[in-house]
Enzyme design. Structure first.
Site, short mmCIF file in Angstrom:
data_model
loop_
_atom_site.label_atom_id
_atom_site.label_comp_id
_atom_site.label_asym_id
_atom_site.label_seq_id
_atom_site.Cartn_x
_atom_site.Cartn_y
_atom_site.Cartn_z
N THR A 12 -9.35 -14.01 -3.51
CA THR A 12 -10.76 -14.36 -3.30
C THR A 12 -11.65 -13.12 -3.28
O THR A 12 -12.77 -13.15 -3.82
CB THR A 12 -10.96 -15.17 -2.01
OG1 THR A 12 -10.49 -14.40 -0.89
CG2 THR A 12 -10.21 -16.49 -2.07
N ARG A 91 1.06 -3.70 -0.28
CA ARG A 91 1.99 -2.56 -0.27
C ARG A 91 1.26 -1.29 0.14
O ARG A 91 0.08 -1.11 -0.18
CB ARG A 91 2.61 -2.36 -1.65
CG ARG A 91 3.50 -3.50 -2.07
CD ARG A 91 4.37 -3.15 -3.25
NE ARG A 91 5.20 -4.28 -3.62
CZ ARG A 91 6.34 -4.61 -3.03
NH1 ARG A 91 6.79 -3.89 -2.02
NH2 ARG A 91 7.03 -5.66 -3.42
N ILE A 93 0.29 2.38 -0.32
CA ILE A 93 0.18 3.29 -1.47
C ILE A 93 0.86 4.61 -1.11
O ILE A 93 0.55 5.22 -0.09
CB ILE A 93 -1.30 3.54 -1.83
CG1 ILE A 93 -2.00 2.23 -2.17
CG2 ILE A 93 -1.41 4.55 -2.97
CD1 ILE A 93 -1.61 1.62 -3.48
N HIS A 109 -9.59 -4.00 5.34
CA HIS A 109 -8.66 -4.43 6.39
C HIS A 109 -9.35 -5.46 7.28
O HIS A 109 -10.46 -5.22 7.75
CB HIS A 109 -8.20 -3.24 7.23
CG HIS A 109 -7.13 -3.59 8.21
ND1 HIS A 109 -5.84 -3.85 7.84
CD2 HIS A 109 -7.17 -3.76 9.57
CE1 HIS A 109 -5.12 -4.16 8.91
NE2 HIS A 109 -5.91 -4.11 9.97
#
Length: 199
Positions: A12, A91, A93, A109
């Protein structure tokens, strides 16, 4: 400014950002690539519908995370990507990509960092509301570094947790805040970078 969006799930925020670029709410740039680490994730269907090129391959195809990230980096270079926007990318980085895109990777976040770093931030904030009466959580946009949700903060906004909230209602309110905040911040970052390159 050529932007790649990394996403792992529904997408989204990916779609929100693409639409903001299309409406020129984000200036001086365009989305040139979606990278997704899950070949069957719904975000890929969004990319197809929005006519955004995408690349997808899972970590398990590679002998190590470094080789996986080198393959991603190769794709980023093929598409001449200048900036990476993480939008629900699940994941961490690693240095292979991070070193090449220092201060050029933005993460979203769903908490008011440094609270609730890592996974399941919304659920953990909601649990704290149920157990301890927490009245707010938030959304943070930040540059990433080697740590987990520890990079320099660009913008934050508190999101209230109402006394009678359900988890779904809180998630909806957080996502609405994300969809407003991320395009604004990405536009500001791109404008700053573009201005710096011209000076």
């Amino acid at each position: 400014m050529r932007v790649a969006i990394f996403a792992s799930g529904d997408g989204t925020n990916f779609e929100t950002l693409v639409q903001a670029f299309n409406r020129h709410e984000i200036q001086h740039g365009k989305v040139v690539l979606l990278f997704c680490d899950h070949p069957n994730a719904p975000v890929i269907q969004r990319a197809k519908r929005l006519q955004i090129p995408y690349e997808t391959f899972p970590l398990k195809q590679f002998a190590s995370k470094a080789k996986y990230e080198q393959a991603i980096l190769t794709k980023l270079q093929e598409y001449q990507v200048d900036l990476i926007a993480l939008a629900g990318y699940m994941r961490v980085i690693g240095p292979t990509i991070l070193n090449h895109y220092s201060k050029r990777i933005i993460n979203l976040h769903p908490a008011y960092l440094p609270e609730f770093q890592g996974l399941h931030a919304i659920e953990r904030a909601f649990d704290d509301h149920l157990q301890n009466g927490r009245a707010q959580t938030g959304v943070t946009l930040h540059y990433i570094d080697e740590g987990l949700d520890t990079g320099p903060i660009i913008r934050q906004k508190h999101v209230p947790i109402k006394p009678d909230d359900t988890l779904d209602e809180l998630e909806t309110r957080i996502h609405q805040t994300e969809h407003r905040l991320y395009p604004q911040v990405l536009n500001e970052v791109i404008c700053q970078i573009s201005k710096g390159e011209k000076e």
